[in-house]
Enzyme design. Structure first.
Site, PDB file in Angstrom:
ATOM      1  CG  LEU A 176      38.776  20.534  25.834  1.00 52.25           C
ATOM      2  CD1 LEU A 176      38.262  20.642  27.261  1.00 52.25           C
ATOM      3  CD2 LEU A 176      37.684  19.990  24.924  1.00 52.25           C
ATOM      4  CG  HIS A 177      41.024  25.212  20.181  1.00 50.26           C
ATOM      5  ND1 HIS A 177      41.042  23.915  19.764  1.00 50.26           N
ATOM      6  CD2 HIS A 177      40.826  25.957  19.071  1.00 50.26           C
ATOM      7  CE1 HIS A 177      40.877  23.866  18.459  1.00 50.26           C
ATOM      8  NE2 HIS A 177      40.729  25.095  17.998  1.00 50.26           N
TER       9      HIS A 177
END
Ligand code: UD1
Length: 363
Positions: A203-204
């Site tokens: 996740l980013h």
């Protein structure tokens, strides 16, 4: 002149660089690194692993707000482009590096080629959507990875500049599959994992990790998942900076494995053997599809709608839906073979050869 700066750009370009060096027949290549990504594990490791030659310049731009980062890149790129006056500037993907190089080249009237042109998520709140749209509209050569991408370009009046080349990520995967086959057992052993006994998480996106309330909801969902399944989570620097400030994960269950960002082979091994992927990355949705691992994308839109066919990838906006969906998917053993049966929309793994031919013809 190829301008790169962020991790996914190195992966997309590696097969193309290899092809230019091997069969470019007179095409000279100059690589410029903007320095958008600068940690070893976000940049240098990919040069090494993928055999990309060292850039002739690193602009050391580093992290900053969007306007500042893009502006510094432009001011540092401009003199290099004026000096080298390349026949073509080539920009991959949709990062701030892509946009900065595209606008700089366009203002200098240097022909611009966009690798991975025509992607659209339809969500202009994503910085990448702004970057890719503007870049496409500054370009004179558009290398589209899929038929959907070509249609998107046609809809915006850019069809005349578009070429359906296939996707260079498919080339990258084709190149490393033999290495992966040799190394994956060792990699799994090192992480003390076995095939299908964990889910992989990456996740980013600012939309997921920059809002503390939303990130907490995601962390809560992952904690819930980890009560029954192993969760392997290589943490992107942007996410890491925010996770630290927030509540930590439960470590009562030993099922949550937070890792540093991983190299390409390492990531693909983890992805290939995972029971499912939870991600918000564009590239990982695609790689997951090509490795037949079911994917859940924690977003309401995707720039890779091809991956949604047959439930190979599912869009989920609400973090509270994650635990049940992961559990359903992880125990659905037929899904992987269904994905395997589908024809890949990302081409035959020879996109780079087509692109090199087009670059030669259009220089
Ligand atoms: C960028 C791209 C995104 C791509 C992603 C892949 C843009 C707008 N976004 O997002 O499309 O999917 O790369 O990773 O260009 N940081 C480090 N070390 C690094 C690089 C960054 O610690 O080597 C940290 C910094 O705190 C920085 C943050 O990560 O503020 C985010 O970096 P940034 O350059 O804004 O882009 P990404 O979020 O990585």
């Amino acid at each position: 002149m190829l301008v790169v700066g962020a991790r996914p750009q190195l992966i997309k370009c590696a097969p193309l660089v290899k092809e230019i060096l091997a069969r470019g027949r007179g095409l000279e290549l100059e690589i410029i690194h903007t320095g958008q990504h600068y940690d070893r594990e976000m940049s240098a490791i990919f040069f090494q692993e993928l055999g990309i030659p060292q850039p002739s310049a690193n602009l050391n731009v580093g992290s900053a707000s969007h306007a500042k980062q893009t502006a510094i890149m432009m001011t540092r790129l401009e003199p290099l482009m004026i000096k080298a006056r390349p026949d073509i500037v080539l920009v991959p993907g949709d990062t701030n590096t892509t946009l900065a190089a595209a606008v700089t080249a366009a203002k200098l009237t240097i022909p611009l080629a966009h690798l991975e042109a025509g992607l659209r998520s339809g969500d202009m709140n994503m910085p990448e959507e702004v970057n890719r749209k503007l870049t496409d509209h500054c370009s004179s050569l558009l290398f589209a990875p899929t038929k959907t991408a070509v249609s998107n370009l046609e809809r915006e009046g850019l069809g005349g500049l578009a070429y359906l080349t296939g996707d260079t990520n498919a080339d990258a995967l084709r190149h490393v599959m033999p290495i992966l086959a040799r190394m994956e057992k060792r990699i799994m052993k090192r992480h003390r994992l076995s095939s299908r006994n964990y889910i992989l998480v990456t996740l980013h996106r600012p939309s997921n990790v920059d809002n503390p309330a939303r990130l907490t909801r995601i962390q809560n969902a992952l904690n819930k998942v980890s009560k029954t399944l192993n969760v392997v989570f290589p943490v992107h620097p942007r996410t890491d900076a925010r996770l630290v400030k927030l509540t930590t994960f439960d470590d009562e269950t030993k099922n949550m494995k937070l890792l540093n960002p991983q190299g390409f082979i390492e990531t693909l091994s983890l992805l290939k053997n995972a029971s499912c992927l939870l991600t918000d990355s564009g590239g990982m949705q695609k790689e997951s599809f090509m490795l037949h691992t079911p994917c859940i994308t924690l977003r309401s839109t995707t720039e890779w709608p091809e991956t949604l066919v047959g439930g190979a990838n599912r869009l989920v906006a609400n973090p509270e839906e994650i635990p049940k969906l992961i559990s359903d998917i992880s125990y659905d053993f037929s899904l992987r073979s269904q994905i395997k049966k589908q024809k890949s929309p990302f081409g035959d793994g020879h996109a780079s050869a087509r692109i090199v031919k087009l670059l030669r013809e259009n220089r």
